[in-house]
Design a protein around this motif. Sequence first.
Motif: not given
Length: 224
Positions: A135-151
């Motif tokens: 709910q908190h950490h993953a949404p921040l991580m998903s906004t990293l610049p130029a991110l292609r994938e996230m699992e």
Amino acid sequence: MQVCLFLIGASQQQSLPDIAPLQGTDGLRSLVVHEPIAQRVDPRIAPAGDAPSCVLQLYFDELAALEAAAGPGGPIHRALREPLTAGRFMQQVMAVRALLPPGPPAQARVQRCTYLVAYEGPAEDFNTWLAHYMQHHAPLMSTLPALREMEIYTRIDCTSGLPCARVDAMQRNKVVFDDASALADALASPVRESMRRDFHDLPPYRGLTPHFAMRSTYGNLATH
């Protein structure tokens, strides 16, 4: 939800196993091979001296297909017999939460740069831990610049006949970028600062959190 078999190479291993025999394994949808990169990409975390020699990720759509492939004498064992029996790998099967589109589906080999993270755990209350993280950490991580994938990966119980030790990280993550420069830029961004602040608000847990920057080679092995 997909499941993924992690095969984690011992740090002293010198060469990659021959993965060509895995072609055609029933139910194997994709394979990613990660190898460590030497350059420092993270301004906050120094490269670990015990980085794995490689990490193989074998993706299956169903747990039953993975268990069959990893069974005694199964295709994974047959394909990787020597490095597995020599103790050069550890294994863990995990559920896959793909929070951005999955990796390249092309048949041709594709290379990217990945940051692999493990939370070894345990957490005092894993339900509270995972709820906060998602709910908190993953949404921040998903906004990293130029991110292609996230699992994000979480533990599941399964059978395995592979003759290598099991590991039991409570959670793993990966974020993927086009190259090491893009990863380094993302880790030096304001988003990373927000992630670090939230990291200190994570529910209580124990264990290490190793971070490894890896060169990642993709191959789509789907045949069914």
